[in-house]
Design an enzyme around this catalytic site. Structure first.
Site, PDB file in Angstrom:
ATOM      1  N   GLY A  44       9.359   2.806   0.267  1.00 50.13           N
ATOM      2  CA  GLY A  44       8.864   4.051   0.837  1.00 50.13           C
ATOM      3  C   GLY A  44       7.478   3.823   1.412  1.00 50.13           C
ATOM      4  N   GLN A  49      -0.997   5.955   4.494  1.00 49.07           N
ATOM      5  CA  GLN A  49      -1.146   4.586   3.990  1.00 49.07           C
ATOM      6  C   GLN A  49      -1.424   3.596   5.113  1.00 49.07           C
ATOM      7  OE1 GLN A  49       2.729   4.763   1.574  1.00 49.07           O
ATOM      8  NE2 GLN A  49       1.469   3.352   0.390  1.00 49.07           N
ATOM      9  N   CYS A  87       3.204   0.934  -5.702  1.00 52.74           N
ATOM     10  CA  CYS A  87       2.775   1.499  -4.425  1.00 52.74           C
ATOM     11  C   CYS A  87       2.128   0.388  -3.601  1.00 52.74           C
ATOM     12  CB  CYS A  87       1.770   2.626  -4.657  1.00 52.74           C
ATOM     13  SG  CYS A  87       1.203   3.417  -3.149  1.00 52.74           S
ATOM     14  N   LEU A  88       2.490   0.301  -2.328  1.00 51.24           N
ATOM     15  CA  LEU A  88       1.893  -0.716  -1.465  1.00 51.24           C
ATOM     16  C   LEU A  88       0.376  -0.536  -1.351  1.00 51.24           C
ATOM     17  CD1 LEU A  88       4.649  -0.700   1.289  1.00 51.24           C
ATOM     18  CD2 LEU A  88       4.027  -2.679  -0.099  1.00 51.24           C
ATOM     19  N   HIS A 129       7.029  10.737  -4.461  1.00 48.50           N
ATOM     20  CA  HIS A 129       5.879   9.826  -4.413  1.00 48.50           C
ATOM     21  C   HIS A 129       5.262   9.823  -3.000  1.00 48.50           C
ATOM     22  CE1 HIS A 129       4.071   5.649  -5.313  1.00 48.50           C
ATOM     23  NE2 HIS A 129       3.931   5.777  -3.998  1.00 48.50           N
ATOM     24  N   GLU A 130       6.112   9.778  -1.969  1.00 48.24           N
ATOM     25  CA  GLU A 130       5.606   9.722  -0.581  1.00 48.24           C
ATOM     26  C   GLU A 130       4.996  11.061  -0.150  1.00 48.24           C
ATOM     27  OE1 GLU A 130       5.246   6.857   0.434  1.00 48.24           O
ATOM     28  OE2 GLU A 130       6.680   5.877  -0.903  1.00 48.24           O
ATOM     29  N   HIS A 133       1.473  11.334  -1.208  1.00 52.53           N
ATOM     30  CA  HIS A 133       0.514  10.665  -0.312  1.00 52.53           C
ATOM     31  C   HIS A 133       0.011  11.621   0.768  1.00 52.53           C
ATOM     32  CE1 HIS A 133       0.381   6.495  -1.562  1.00 52.53           C
ATOM     33  NE2 HIS A 133       1.705   6.384  -1.585  1.00 52.53           N
TER      34      HIS A 133
END
Ligand code: QAP
Ligand code: CO
Length: 173
Positions: A44, A49, A87-88, A129-130, A133
């Site tokens: 994701g 990000q 998470c990236l 989660h996304e 962000h």
């Protein structure tokens, strides 16, 4: 390939703006986000990000990738579930987070068409989660202060160990 911002970049704490223009620029951006997510083996990715404060996310849905514009959770199950999340933007650390086990998301496609999608399991968790962000929230913000501070230190160390600077310190002749 787009650059991924990492903790503690202040951009990651900001609220993203709704998308109002559904043109080629949005289509191209979603394409680049998808490529970036696939190349980094993420499941994701959210626009902030990669430095764009716009309400766009891409989520891996098995075979293909789902792009959601202006996503909104319109229903949540009371029951929660927990997955070990990463998470990236918080590389090298993982933690269990409690989230709604089932949701219904309203969103638009890259062409502005309305969608309503039920989501559960890892797919549902990933969408939650996304969307976090887009509201400036990271998965570590769901944890106790003690756990969050521990993981914050750990990802900073990880990022230092993996920064390319370490390999560019080669003596020149
Ligand atoms: C969000 O995150 C997610 O630390 C997507 O070194 C993840 O794709 C939601 C990644 C798990 C639910 C469960 C993380 C890649 C990828 C790292 C990701 C890393 C390399 C994270
Ligand atoms: Co993330």
């Amino acid at each position: 390939m787009l650059d991924i911002l990492t903790y503690p970049d202040p951009q990651l704490t900001k609220r993203s703006e709704p998308v109002t223009e559904f043109g080629q620029d949005l289509a191209d951006f979603i394409h680049e986000m998808t490529e970036t997510m696939l190349k980094t083996r993420g499941i994701g990715l959210a626009a902030p990000q990669v430095g764009r404060l716009e309400r766009v996310i891409v989520v891996s849905g098995g075979e293909d990738v789902l792009a959601l514009v202006n996503p909104e959770i319109i229903w949540r199950e009371d029951k929660t579930c927990s997955y070990s999340e990463g998470c990236l933007s918080v590389p090298g650390v993982y933690a269990e987070v409690d989230r709604s086990s089932k949701i219904i998301v309203k969103a638009q496609t890259f062409e502005g068409e309305e969608l309503k999608i039920p989501a559960e399991g890892l797919f549902g968790v990933c969408i939650q989660h996304e969307i976090d962000h887009l509201d400036g929230k990271l998965f570590i913000d769901h944890l106790s202060r003690m756990k969050r501070e521990m993981l914050a230190r750990k990802t900073k160390k990880y990022q230092k160990r993996h920064s390319p600077r370490r390999y560019s310190q080669v003596p020149t002749t």
